[in-house]
Scaffold this active site. Sequence first.
Site, short mmCIF file in Angstrom:
data_model
loop_
_atom_site.label_atom_id
_atom_site.label_comp_id
_atom_site.label_asym_id
_atom_site.label_seq_id
_atom_site.Cartn_x
_atom_site.Cartn_y
_atom_site.Cartn_z
N SER A 13 0.85 -1.19 0.00
CA SER A 13 0.00 0.00 0.00
C SER A 13 0.89 1.24 0.00
O SER A 13 1.63 1.49 0.96
CB SER A 13 -0.89 0.02 1.24
OG SER A 13 -1.40 1.33 1.44
N HIS A 38 -1.16 -1.31 -4.33
CA HIS A 38 -2.43 -0.97 -3.68
C HIS A 38 -2.51 0.53 -3.44
O HIS A 38 -1.61 1.12 -2.83
CB HIS A 38 -2.52 -1.73 -2.35
CG HIS A 38 -3.82 -1.59 -1.63
ND1 HIS A 38 -4.94 -2.35 -1.93
CD2 HIS A 38 -4.19 -0.78 -0.61
CE1 HIS A 38 -5.93 -2.01 -1.12
NE2 HIS A 38 -5.52 -1.06 -0.31
N ASP A 40 -4.77 3.61 -1.92
CA ASP A 40 -5.84 3.93 -0.99
C ASP A 40 -6.39 5.32 -1.25
O ASP A 40 -5.71 6.32 -1.05
CB ASP A 40 -5.32 3.85 0.45
CG ASP A 40 -5.08 2.41 0.87
OD1 ASP A 40 -6.03 1.60 0.74
OD2 ASP A 40 -3.97 2.10 1.32
N MET A 42 -9.06 8.10 -0.25
CA MET A 42 -9.89 8.52 0.89
C MET A 42 -10.37 9.95 0.68
O MET A 42 -9.62 10.79 0.16
CB MET A 42 -9.08 8.45 2.19
CG MET A 42 -8.44 7.09 2.44
SD MET A 42 -7.62 7.06 4.04
CE MET A 42 -6.77 5.48 3.95
N HIS A 71 -8.41 0.99 -4.03
CA HIS A 71 -9.35 0.77 -2.92
C HIS A 71 -10.04 2.09 -2.62
O HIS A 71 -9.42 3.02 -2.10
CB HIS A 71 -8.53 0.24 -1.73
CG HIS A 71 -9.30 0.09 -0.45
ND1 HIS A 71 -8.66 -0.11 0.77
CD2 HIS A 71 -10.63 0.11 -0.17
CE1 HIS A 71 -9.57 -0.22 1.72
NE2 HIS A 71 -10.78 -0.08 1.18
N MET A 73 -12.23 4.39 -0.62
CA MET A 73 -12.84 4.65 0.69
C MET A 73 -13.48 6.03 0.60
O MET A 73 -13.03 7.00 1.22
CB MET A 73 -11.78 4.58 1.79
CG MET A 73 -11.33 3.16 2.09
SD MET A 73 -9.73 3.09 2.94
CE MET A 73 -8.63 3.24 1.54
N MET A 142 -11.45 -5.81 5.51
CA MET A 142 -10.69 -4.82 6.29
C MET A 142 -10.38 -5.41 7.66
O MET A 142 -11.29 -5.80 8.40
CB MET A 142 -11.49 -3.53 6.47
CG MET A 142 -11.63 -2.65 5.23
SD MET A 142 -10.10 -2.21 4.40
CE MET A 142 -9.15 -1.46 5.72
N GLY A 147 -8.90 4.17 7.10
CA GLY A 147 -8.61 5.59 7.26
C GLY A 147 -7.14 5.90 7.43
O GLY A 147 -6.68 6.95 7.00
N PHE A 148 -6.41 4.98 8.03
CA PHE A 148 -5.01 5.26 8.33
C PHE A 148 -4.17 4.00 8.21
O PHE A 148 -4.65 2.91 8.52
CB PHE A 148 -4.87 5.83 9.74
CG PHE A 148 -5.69 7.07 9.95
CD1 PHE A 148 -5.19 8.32 9.56
CD2 PHE A 148 -6.95 6.99 10.50
CE1 PHE A 148 -5.97 9.46 9.72
CE2 PHE A 148 -7.73 8.14 10.67
CZ PHE A 148 -7.24 9.37 10.27
N GLY A 149 -2.92 4.19 7.79
CA GLY A 149 -1.97 3.09 7.82
C GLY A 149 -1.43 2.91 9.23
O GLY A 149 -1.64 3.75 10.11
N GLY A 150 -0.75 1.80 9.45
CA GLY A 150 -0.03 1.59 10.69
C GLY A 150 -0.88 1.23 11.90
O GLY A 150 -0.41 1.30 13.03
N ASP A 180 -6.57 -6.39 4.34
CA ASP A 180 -5.99 -5.05 4.34
C ASP A 180 -6.03 -4.46 5.74
O ASP A 180 -7.11 -4.23 6.28
CB ASP A 180 -6.80 -4.19 3.36
CG ASP A 180 -6.21 -2.80 3.16
OD1 ASP A 180 -5.16 -2.49 3.74
OD2 ASP A 180 -6.83 -2.02 2.39
N GLY A 181 -4.85 -4.21 6.30
CA GLY A 181 -4.77 -3.53 7.59
C GLY A 181 -3.99 -4.32 8.63
O GLY A 181 -4.42 -5.39 9.05
N GLY A 182 -2.83 -3.81 9.01
CA GLY A 182 -2.07 -4.44 10.08
C GLY A 182 -1.43 -5.77 9.72
O GLY A 182 -1.07 -6.54 10.61
N GLY A 202 1.14 -1.93 4.25
CA GLY A 202 1.71 -0.59 4.12
C GLY A 202 2.89 -0.41 5.05
O GLY A 202 4.04 -0.40 4.66
#
Length: 233
Positions: A13, A38, A40, A42, A71, A73, A142, A147-150, A180-182, A202
């Site tokens: 990402s 990827h 993102d 937003m 993606h 959002m 998800m 909304g946010f990476g990390g 997607d995410g973490g 990401g």
Amino acid sequence: MSATAPTIQIAPSILSADFAALGRDIAAVERGGADLIHVDVMDGHFVPNITIGPPVVRAVKRIATKPLDVHLMIEEPDRYIDDFVAAGANMISVHVEAVPHLHRTIGYIKKLGARAGAVLNPSTPAVLLEDIARDLDYVLVMSVNPGFGGQAFIPHSIEKLRRVRAVLDAAGSSAAIEIDGGVDEGNVADIVAAGATILVAGNAIFGGGDAEAATRSLRQAALGAVQGAGPRR
Ligand code: DX5
Ligand code: ZN
């Protein structure tokens, strides 16, 4: 076993890349074996953050050699699908929470020649896919609130992956599952064992200073998981 092992796709990402050096960072993950890029998108409404739009996707398209996995959002994604496909998106996913007529939206993405995905937020149940499953090219689960990476991986997402796979199988759908995410080297074994084959990351890839090596490491961790898991679809 290798005949039935799933093909794992690594999708870095770029949200966590250096936006002032996107070309450099994308080249690094491609050298490291990334399968998809990827992106993102937003809008500050559907999610609290604002990121990028079609002009940046168009610029990324000029330098990326791998397909762009976009993606969305955003609220009212139908208004922007033409623009993102024209900008070079090869895959477009929309949140089921954002579109009232998902069947129409998915059909429209495919009609424009892109692969179409439906995204589920962490609190959105897998059963919502029952009547659209056969029309989907992929489902994006998800594993953080978008909304946010990390952010930290939500553990319940493992069970969610299994439920999504069960819904797809029951409907006779061969849609792939993207997560997607973490995602990181520490949880990717469980993620792959639960049925995901497209792995977005990401922070795990861009957070450490060597995105090329991190891409390679994530694939190694994922492949180890596949070999350890035995035959799967
Ligand atoms: C979150 C985005 C993700 C995010 C993943 O809203 O959809 O793609 O960038 O980043 P990490 O891997 O850092 O959670
Ligand atoms: Zn994403």
